[in-house]
Scaffold this motif. Sequence first.
Motif, PDB file in Angstrom:
ATOM      1  N   PRO A  23      50.224  56.620  39.921  1.00 41.29           N
ATOM      2  CA  PRO A  23      49.568  57.498  40.238  1.00 41.29           C
ATOM      3  C   PRO A  23      48.206  56.805  39.412  1.00 41.29           C
ATOM      4  CG  PRO A  23      50.145  59.262  40.510  1.00 41.29           C
ATOM      5  CD  PRO A  23      50.914  57.972  39.746  1.00 41.29           C
ATOM      6  N   SER A  24      48.258  56.119  38.578  1.00 34.89           N
ATOM      7  CA  SER A  24      47.444  56.089  37.305  1.00 34.89           C
ATOM      8  C   SER A  24      47.359  53.856  37.467  1.00 34.89           C
ATOM      9  CB  SER A  24      47.504  56.142  35.895  1.00 34.89           C
ATOM     10  OG  SER A  24      46.752  55.104  34.613  1.00 34.89           O
ATOM     11  N   LEU A  25      48.858  53.875  37.466  1.00 39.29           N
ATOM     12  CA  LEU A  25      48.884  52.457  38.263  1.00 39.29           C
ATOM     13  C   LEU A  25      48.180  51.637  39.373  1.00 39.29           C
ATOM     14  CD1 LEU A  25      50.031  49.452  37.506  1.00 39.29           C
ATOM     15  CD2 LEU A  25      51.698  50.439  38.568  1.00 39.29           C
ATOM     16  N   SER A  26      48.285  53.010  40.717  1.00 45.00           N
ATOM     17  CA  SER A  26      47.482  52.343  41.890  1.00 45.00           C
ATOM     18  C   SER A  26      46.203  52.453  41.420  1.00 45.00           C
ATOM     19  CB  SER A  26      47.841  54.331  42.853  1.00 45.00           C
ATOM     20  OG  SER A  26      49.406  53.501  42.553  1.00 45.00           O
ATOM     21  N   GLU A  27      45.527  53.561  40.812  1.00 40.97           N
ATOM     22  CA  GLU A  27      44.321  53.001  40.403  1.00 40.97           C
ATOM     23  C   GLU A  27      43.608  51.925  39.674  1.00 40.97           C
ATOM     24  OE1 GLU A  27      43.660  56.792  38.213  1.00 40.97           O
ATOM     25  OE2 GLU A  27      43.318  58.084  39.940  1.00 40.97           O
ATOM     26  N   LEU A  28      44.795  51.663  38.441  1.00 44.62           N
ATOM     27  CA  LEU A  28      44.850  50.377  38.241  1.00 44.62           C
ATOM     28  C   LEU A  28      44.301  49.090  39.088  1.00 44.62           C
ATOM     29  CD1 LEU A  28      43.815  48.590  35.674  1.00 44.62           C
ATOM     30  CD2 LEU A  28      46.307  48.403  35.361  1.00 44.62           C
ATOM     31  N   VAL A  29      45.336  48.818  40.016  1.00 41.57           N
ATOM     32  CA  VAL A  29      45.395  47.686  41.218  1.00 41.57           C
ATOM     33  C   VAL A  29      44.231  48.080  41.531  1.00 41.57           C
ATOM     34  CG1 VAL A  29      46.505  47.191  43.828  1.00 41.57           C
ATOM     35  CG2 VAL A  29      47.560  48.771  41.441  1.00 41.57           C
ATOM     36  N   ALA A  30      43.406  49.136  41.945  1.00 40.92           N
ATOM     37  CA  ALA A  30      42.001  49.258  42.985  1.00 40.92           C
ATOM     38  C   ALA A  30      40.798  48.787  41.761  1.00 40.92           C
ATOM     39  CB  ALA A  30      41.633  50.396  42.714  1.00 40.92           C
ATOM     40  N   ILE A  31      41.393  48.334  40.639  1.00 43.05           N
ATOM     41  CA  ILE A  31      39.547  47.694  39.842  1.00 43.05           C
ATOM     42  C   ILE A  31      40.038  46.474  39.955  1.00 43.05           C
ATOM     43  CG2 ILE A  31      38.863  46.683  37.893  1.00 43.05           C
ATOM     44  CD1 ILE A  31      40.389  50.166  36.507  1.00 43.05           C
ATOM     45  N   PRO A  32      39.131  45.272  39.654  1.00 44.63           N
ATOM     46  CA  PRO A  32      38.830  43.638  40.570  1.00 44.63           C
ATOM     47  C   PRO A  32      38.903  43.300  39.299  1.00 44.63           C
ATOM     48  CG  PRO A  32      36.754  44.386  41.451  1.00 44.63           C
ATOM     49  CD  PRO A  32      37.969  45.900  40.692  1.00 44.63           C
ATOM     50  N   ALA A  33      39.457  43.101  38.173  1.00 45.87           N
ATOM     51  CA  ALA A  33      39.552  42.875  36.967  1.00 45.87           C
ATOM     52  C   ALA A  33      40.163  41.250  36.742  1.00 45.87           C
ATOM     53  CB  ALA A  33      40.771  43.631  36.062  1.00 45.87           C
ATOM     54  N   ASP A  39      36.528  34.168  37.111  1.00 45.65           N
ATOM     55  CA  ASP A  39      34.975  34.572  36.753  1.00 45.65           C
ATOM     56  C   ASP A  39      33.797  34.717  35.580  1.00 45.65           C
ATOM     57  OD1 ASP A  39      33.169  36.415  37.858  1.00 45.65           O
ATOM     58  OD2 ASP A  39      34.264  38.722  36.996  1.00 45.65           O
ATOM     59  N   SER A  40      32.916  33.460  35.635  1.00 47.23           N
ATOM     60  CA  SER A  40      32.113  33.193  34.996  1.00 47.23           C
ATOM     61  C   SER A  40      31.684  34.119  34.580  1.00 47.23           C
ATOM     62  CB  SER A  40      31.686  32.276  35.288  1.00 47.23           C
ATOM     63  OG  SER A  40      30.670  32.372  36.824  1.00 47.23           O
ATOM     64  N   GLN A  41      31.490  35.121  35.286  1.00 46.62           N
ATOM     65  CA  GLN A  41      30.439  36.243  34.917  1.00 46.62           C
ATOM     66  C   GLN A  41      30.942  37.503  34.399  1.00 46.62           C
ATOM     67  OE1 GLN A  41      27.942  35.626  38.646  1.00 46.62           O
ATOM     68  NE2 GLN A  41      26.181  36.155  37.096  1.00 46.62           N
ATOM     69  N   LEU A  48      36.779  44.379  33.536  1.00 43.06           N
ATOM     70  CA  LEU A  48      37.714  44.047  32.454  1.00 43.06           C
ATOM     71  C   LEU A  48      37.599  45.254  31.623  1.00 43.06           C
ATOM     72  CD1 LEU A  48      38.048  40.368  32.168  1.00 43.06           C
ATOM     73  CD2 LEU A  48      39.828  41.196  33.303  1.00 43.06           C
ATOM     74  N   VAL A  49      36.488  45.351  31.236  1.00 42.51           N
ATOM     75  CA  VAL A  49      36.202  46.797  30.777  1.00 42.51           C
ATOM     76  C   VAL A  49      36.557  47.598  31.322  1.00 42.51           C
ATOM     77  CG1 VAL A  49      34.765  47.542  29.066  1.00 42.51           C
ATOM     78  CG2 VAL A  49      34.187  45.939  29.029  1.00 42.51           C
ATOM     79  N   ALA A  50      36.284  47.796  32.267  1.00 42.69           N
ATOM     80  CA  ALA A  50      36.847  49.088  32.986  1.00 42.69           C
ATOM     81  C   ALA A  50      38.662  48.833  32.586  1.00 42.69           C
ATOM     82  CB  ALA A  50      36.348  49.102  34.544  1.00 42.69           C
ATOM     83  N   ALA A  51      39.202  48.028  33.332  1.00 45.38           N
ATOM     84  CA  ALA A  51      40.618  48.292  33.132  1.00 45.38           C
ATOM     85  C   ALA A  51      41.588  48.673  31.836  1.00 45.38           C
ATOM     86  CB  ALA A  51      41.236  46.817  33.681  1.00 45.38           C
ATOM     87  N   VAL A  52      40.621  48.044  31.156  1.00 43.04           N
ATOM     88  CA  VAL A  52      40.874  48.846  29.943  1.00 43.04           C
ATOM     89  C   VAL A  52      40.702  50.053  29.508  1.00 43.04           C
ATOM     90  CG1 VAL A  52      40.246  48.465  26.866  1.00 43.04           C
ATOM     91  CG2 VAL A  52      40.677  46.124  28.573  1.00 43.04           C
ATOM     92  N   HIS A 102      49.428  42.472  29.739  1.00 42.78           N
ATOM     93  CA  HIS A 102      48.092  41.662  29.985  1.00 42.78           C
ATOM     94  C   HIS A 102      47.514  42.544  31.425  1.00 42.78           C
ATOM     95  CE1 HIS A 102      48.918  39.324  33.969  1.00 42.78           C
ATOM     96  NE2 HIS A 102      49.820  38.782  33.329  1.00 42.78           N
ATOM     97  N   LEU A 103      46.287  43.268  30.737  1.00 47.46           N
ATOM     98  CA  LEU A 103      45.314  43.544  32.366  1.00 47.46           C
ATOM     99  C   LEU A 103      44.576  42.886  33.063  1.00 47.46           C
ATOM    100  CD1 LEU A 103      44.523  46.489  30.005  1.00 47.46           C
ATOM    101  CD2 LEU A 103      46.506  46.404  31.046  1.00 47.46           C
ATOM    102  N   ASP A 104      44.299  41.568  33.500  1.00 44.12           N
ATOM    103  CA  ASP A 104      43.514  40.190  33.763  1.00 44.12           C
ATOM    104  C   ASP A 104      44.506  40.414  35.050  1.00 44.12           C
ATOM    105  OD1 ASP A 104      45.368  39.161  31.944  1.00 44.12           O
ATOM    106  OD2 ASP A 104      44.578  37.386  32.525  1.00 44.12           O
ATOM    107  N   LYS A 105      43.728  39.460  36.168  1.00 45.27           N
ATOM    108  CA  LYS A 105      44.578  39.602  37.077  1.00 45.27           C
ATOM    109  C   LYS A 105      44.081  37.897  38.168  1.00 45.27           C
ATOM    110  CE  LYS A 105      43.840  44.502  38.838  1.00 45.27           C
ATOM    111  NZ  LYS A 105      43.761  45.471  39.490  1.00 45.27           N
ATOM    112  N   GLN A 106      44.807  37.372  38.939  1.00 42.97           N
ATOM    113  CA  GLN A 106      44.253  36.196  38.980  1.00 42.97           C
ATOM    114  C   GLN A 106      43.342  36.765  40.343  1.00 42.97           C
ATOM    115  OE1 GLN A 106      45.705  32.873  39.752  1.00 42.97           O
ATOM    116  NE2 GLN A 106      46.458  33.091  37.797  1.00 42.97           N
TER     117      GLN A 106
END
Length: 476
Positions: A23-33, A39-41, A48-52, A102-106
Amino acid sequence: MGSVDRSALTRTVRGLWDDDILPSLSELVAIPAISPGFDSQWAEHGHLVAAVAHVQAWIAARDLPGLTTEVFELPGHAPLLLVDVPATRGSTAQGTTVLYGHLDKQPPVADWSPGLGPWTPVVKDGRLYGRGAADDGYAGYAAVAALEALHAAGGAHGRCLVLLETSEESGSPDLPAYLAHLGDRLGDVSLVVCLDSGGNDYERMWLTTSLRGLVQVGLTVRVLDSGLHSGMASGIVPSSFRVARQLLDRIEDASTGEVLVREMHVDIPANRIAEVREAVGAVPGALTATVPFAGGTTAVEKDEVELALNGGWRPTLSITGAEGLPPLDDAGNVLRPFTTLLLSFRLPPTADAAVAFEAVEELLTTDVPYGASVELSRVEHAGGWNAPDLAPWLRETLDQAGEDIFGSPWRTVALGGSIPFMGLLHETYPDAQFLVTGAVGPDSNCHVPDESLHLDQAAKVTEAVALVLDAHARQV
């Protein structure tokens, strides 16, 4: 390992994955980190802060004695989450174990299958679909679950630090600053567990024993200050694309794909060649089975061992981007002023990336045809990594995990990609043992549409990591 209640270990790992992690990993997927390099902005967007924060909250709620979490945000750098878990009573482990992910994504990219999407978690046929599920949002969950399962099963572990960064997909440019900042906190690292990898099937555990390095260069060839009518200028002004082709011919044989930069070649160690033969023999056909070849396209070699060595121990060049070429609907009869190509080299694990870049720079900027202007941009280079030999205790534990958990002996893979953290830690802690593994398989689709995590493999890898941590803690 003798005092670990194996049934309790398996039961706890499976329960955590089914009831808590998914359940928690699914919610992490939904964050466009998306990683900072794409993403220069990123700071303004806050993903990224939200994913962390999301993963930190899940970990902080776990029932692990003495567990602490801390988020570090050095100025100008993407955030990093550090989880500190003290050793169990009676552990004889020397030094610190670092468990990395790592928590950042392609970027999301287009053309996901119907019903799937990068930020839409979907569980289907034993997989969790969505960007970052396999690469490698699950890693922090699996690392903490392995520790929690050990406690439930009467196992042991030394002091463990779970380190989750947010710039890996950009080449980990922020990581050296954090390692320097956390040097005293890390202590003497004796074991590194990285869950950002995988292998050729889901029938066994795969160990990554080498990672390729990289050199990236943006090559711009400019022949005009502005475009001209092609009917008037062609034949008089050299084509920027043709000049770029000539320069590419200096660094790659177009008929074979062989990279001609001698500084990028190394002698492949005999033990790595032997490992490749074992891996190919264990899963014949795996290297090309899931490749979406178009039409009658074939692999560059018929010999699978040679294919594996190409992908793990030989330099390659890919053109990963271009500018100066308008879309077809906008392409008039114009001799274009410039052509830009993004050159992405993968280097053998033991090649010197800095020396390789210097060689490429000289080849691309010396004696340029027609005296055309050449500019190099987006320069990046990073070394690869060649694993140290396994200590007897680690090899024995992996043998046991292969038999008890996977039902097949573990095998190795020479990974064609890069995980900069491994090289950085190996340089700093040359005596440490490394376990680079993961749940990614040949059809996990990392970086492309329909990325998915094989949930059963992830649970098995979690259990195997628990056994390794226990064995590490019981060394005498």
